[in-house]
Motif scaffolding. Structure first.
Motif, PDB file in Angstrom:
ATOM      1  N   LEU A 186       2.246  14.022  -2.430  1.00  0.00           N
ATOM      2  CA  LEU A 186       3.066  12.881  -3.012  1.00  0.00           C
ATOM      3  C   LEU A 186       4.499  12.957  -2.342  1.00  0.00           C
ATOM      4  N   VAL A 187       5.029  14.068  -2.028  1.00  0.00           N
ATOM      5  CA  VAL A 187       6.537  14.294  -1.604  1.00  0.00           C
ATOM      6  C   VAL A 187       6.400  13.755  -0.042  1.00  0.00           C
ATOM      7  N   ALA A 188       5.411  14.033   0.540  1.00  0.00           N
ATOM      8  CA  ALA A 188       5.431  13.604   2.282  1.00  0.00           C
ATOM      9  C   ALA A 188       5.280  11.988   2.068  1.00  0.00           C
ATOM     10  N   ALA A 189       4.501  11.565   1.227  1.00  0.00           N
ATOM     11  CA  ALA A 189       4.256  10.174   1.200  1.00  0.00           C
ATOM     12  C   ALA A 189       5.543   9.461   0.702  1.00  0.00           C
ATOM     13  N   VAL A 190       6.084   9.940  -0.267  1.00  0.00           N
ATOM     14  CA  VAL A 190       7.531   9.321  -0.746  1.00  0.00           C
ATOM     15  C   VAL A 190       8.453   9.421   0.419  1.00  0.00           C
ATOM     16  N   LEU A 191       8.773  10.537   1.036  1.00  0.00           N
ATOM     17  CA  LEU A 191       9.736  10.621   2.206  1.00  0.00           C
ATOM     18  C   LEU A 191       9.333   9.747   3.264  1.00  0.00           C
ATOM     19  N   ALA A 192       8.154   9.437   3.666  1.00  0.00           N
ATOM     20  CA  ALA A 192       7.791   8.793   4.776  1.00  0.00           C
ATOM     21  C   ALA A 192       7.897   7.224   4.462  1.00  0.00           C
ATOM     22  N   ALA A 193       7.653   6.990   3.157  1.00  0.00           N
ATOM     23  CA  ALA A 193       7.894   5.558   2.660  1.00  0.00           C
ATOM     24  C   ALA A 193       9.198   4.902   3.008  1.00  0.00           C
ATOM     25  N   GLY A 194      10.289   5.984   2.879  1.00  0.00           N
ATOM     26  CA  GLY A 194      11.603   5.225   3.062  1.00  0.00           C
ATOM     27  C   GLY A 194      12.117   5.574   4.429  1.00  0.00           C
ATOM     28  N   ALA A 195      11.342   6.448   5.332  1.00  0.00           N
ATOM     29  CA  ALA A 195      12.113   6.821   6.625  1.00  0.00           C
ATOM     30  C   ALA A 195      12.108   5.819   7.638  1.00  0.00           C
ATOM     31  N   ASP A 196      11.225   4.741   7.762  1.00  0.00           N
ATOM     32  CA  ASP A 196      11.444   3.746   8.807  1.00  0.00           C
ATOM     33  C   ASP A 196      11.313   2.396   8.251  1.00  0.00           C
ATOM     34  N   ASN A 197      11.934   2.089   7.402  1.00  0.00           N
ATOM     35  CA  ASN A 197      11.987   0.623   6.861  1.00  0.00           C
ATOM     36  C   ASN A 197      13.017   0.065   7.364  1.00  0.00           C
ATOM     37  N   GLY A 198      14.419   0.848   7.984  1.00  0.00           N
ATOM     38  CA  GLY A 198      15.258   0.232   8.294  1.00  0.00           C
ATOM     39  C   GLY A 198      16.166  -0.634   7.334  1.00  0.00           C
ATOM     40  N   GLY A 199      16.094  -0.458   6.025  1.00  0.00           N
ATOM     41  CA  GLY A 199      16.430  -1.410   4.957  1.00  0.00           C
ATOM     42  C   GLY A 199      16.103  -2.759   4.959  1.00  0.00           C
ATOM     43  N   THR A 200      15.010  -3.102   5.808  1.00  0.00           N
ATOM     44  CA  THR A 200      14.502  -4.288   5.912  1.00  0.00           C
ATOM     45  C   THR A 200      13.438  -4.949   4.811  1.00  0.00           C
ATOM     46  N   GLY A 201      13.026  -3.820   4.179  1.00  0.00           N
ATOM     47  CA  GLY A 201      12.199  -4.321   2.900  1.00  0.00           C
ATOM     48  C   GLY A 201      10.765  -4.074   3.415  1.00  0.00           C
ATOM     49  N   GLY A 202      10.431  -3.592   4.650  1.00  0.00           N
ATOM     50  CA  GLY A 202       8.931  -3.127   4.898  1.00  0.00           C
ATOM     51  C   GLY A 202       8.676  -1.777   4.230  1.00  0.00           C
ATOM     52  N   TYR A 203       7.422  -1.312   4.557  1.00  0.00           N
ATOM     53  CA  TYR A 203       7.014  -0.275   3.922  1.00  0.00           C
ATOM     54  C   TYR A 203       6.150   0.603   4.785  1.00  0.00           C
ATOM     55  N   SER A 204       6.396   1.973   4.915  1.00  0.00           N
ATOM     56  CA  SER A 204       5.708   2.859   5.764  1.00  0.00           C
ATOM     57  C   SER A 204       5.475   4.088   4.997  1.00  0.00           C
ATOM     58  N   MET A 205       4.222   4.427   5.041  1.00  0.00           N
ATOM     59  CA  MET A 205       3.818   5.560   4.304  1.00  0.00           C
ATOM     60  C   MET A 205       2.662   6.577   5.124  1.00  0.00           C
ATOM     61  N   ARG A 206       2.727   7.631   4.979  1.00  0.00           N
ATOM     62  CA  ARG A 206       1.830   8.718   5.638  1.00  0.00           C
ATOM     63  C   ARG A 206       1.768   9.753   4.472  1.00  0.00           C
ATOM     64  N   THR A 207       0.466   9.982   4.310  1.00  0.00           N
ATOM     65  CA  THR A 207       0.012  11.082   3.324  1.00  0.00           C
ATOM     66  C   THR A 207      -1.397  11.876   3.953  1.00  0.00           C
ATOM     67  N   ASP A 208      -1.558  13.050   3.610  1.00  0.00           N
ATOM     68  CA  ASP A 208      -2.444  13.898   4.150  1.00  0.00           C
ATOM     69  C   ASP A 208      -2.992  14.960   2.975  1.00  0.00           C
ATOM     70  N   ALA A 209      -4.186  15.165   3.151  1.00  0.00           N
ATOM     71  CA  ALA A 209      -4.785  16.532   2.160  1.00  0.00           C
ATOM     72  C   ALA A 209      -6.062  17.144   2.763  1.00  0.00           C
ATOM     73  N   ARG A 210      -6.288  18.190   1.965  1.00  0.00           N
ATOM     74  CA  ARG A 210      -7.404  18.783   2.528  1.00  0.00           C
ATOM     75  C   ARG A 210      -8.450  18.480   1.529  1.00  0.00           C
ATOM     76  N   PHE A 211      -9.942  18.123   1.738  1.00  0.00           N
ATOM     77  CA  PHE A 211     -10.701  17.892   0.754  1.00  0.00           C
ATOM     78  C   PHE A 211     -11.195  19.191  -0.108  1.00  0.00           C
ATOM     79  N   ALA A 212     -11.305  19.074  -1.410  1.00  0.00           N
ATOM     80  CA  ALA A 212     -11.718  19.991  -2.302  1.00  0.00           C
ATOM     81  C   ALA A 212     -12.765  19.514  -3.313  1.00  0.00           C
ATOM     82  N   PRO A 213     -13.760  20.306  -3.786  1.00  0.00           N
ATOM     83  CA  PRO A 213     -14.754  19.857  -4.636  1.00  0.00           C
ATOM     84  C   PRO A 213     -13.881  19.673  -6.138  1.00  0.00           C
ATOM     85  N   PRO A 214     -14.717  18.694  -6.897  1.00  0.00           N
ATOM     86  CA  PRO A 214     -13.965  18.551  -8.307  1.00  0.00           C
ATOM     87  C   PRO A 214     -13.761  19.690  -8.844  1.00  0.00           C
TER      88      PRO A 214
END
Length: 179
Positions: A10-38
């Protein structure tokens, strides 16, 4: 843990979301994870339902970029550790992942319809791929529309490409939307 998402993802996604919109109102997001069973001791935002096709500890990354005007959206997917040579169907779904594969709801649709003509890569986000000899794969989809608030919440991997297939993995993703 926050709403079923590991805090690190979540933190990685939130940080990436604001990183490169340049204040223009666009949205960029990157998130990743390793799969685990339920029910894994260390929970993950990425859940495997089929250890042969989506092995535990295989990796997934999802990126989204939404244009500041008009909401055109690009969604990208990268994976490693999948079954080499296997063709997967991948779609954005409407709900977060859960222990039950059905928890992710149906495919996100730009024009919501139960008619079969609306189940296609123009009305939905399809990220189908075939894993290479090392189990890696990637896909990208671009649409002239954006997601509605709260209606896109996960990426589901299916055991076959196209509009159907058994759900073999799921990744809860913090997608952005058109305001």
């Amino acid at each position: 843990m926050v709403a079923g998402i590991c805090a690190g993802a979540l933190v990685a996604a939130v940080l990436a979301a604001g990183a490169d919109n340049g204040g223009t109102g666009g949205y960029s997001m990157r998130t990743d994870a390793r799969f685990a069973p339920p029910g894994a001791f260390v929970p993950s935002a990425a859940v495997t339902y089929d250890m042969e096709l989506v092995p535990a500890a295989s990796w997934i990354e999802v990126r989204q970029h939404m244009a500041p005007v008009g909401g055109a959206t690009t969604v990208g997917l990268r994976v490693t550790g999948m079954k080499p040579g296997h063709a997967y169907g991948v779609h954005v779904h409407t709900h977060p992942c859960g222990a039950d594969p059905a928890a992710a709801g149906g495919h996100y649709q730009h024009v919501i319809s139960s008619h079969a003509d609306h189940v296609n890569p123009e009305n939905e986000v399809w990220l189908d791929f075939t894993a290479d000899e090392h189990g890696a794969g990637a896909a990208r989809a671009r649409h002239g529309w954006g997601f509605r608030q709260g209606e896109a919440a996960s990426v589901v991997l299916h055991d076959e490409p196209g509009g159907k297939g058994t759900r073999v993995g799921c990744f809860t993703v913090p997608f952005g939307w058109v305001a």
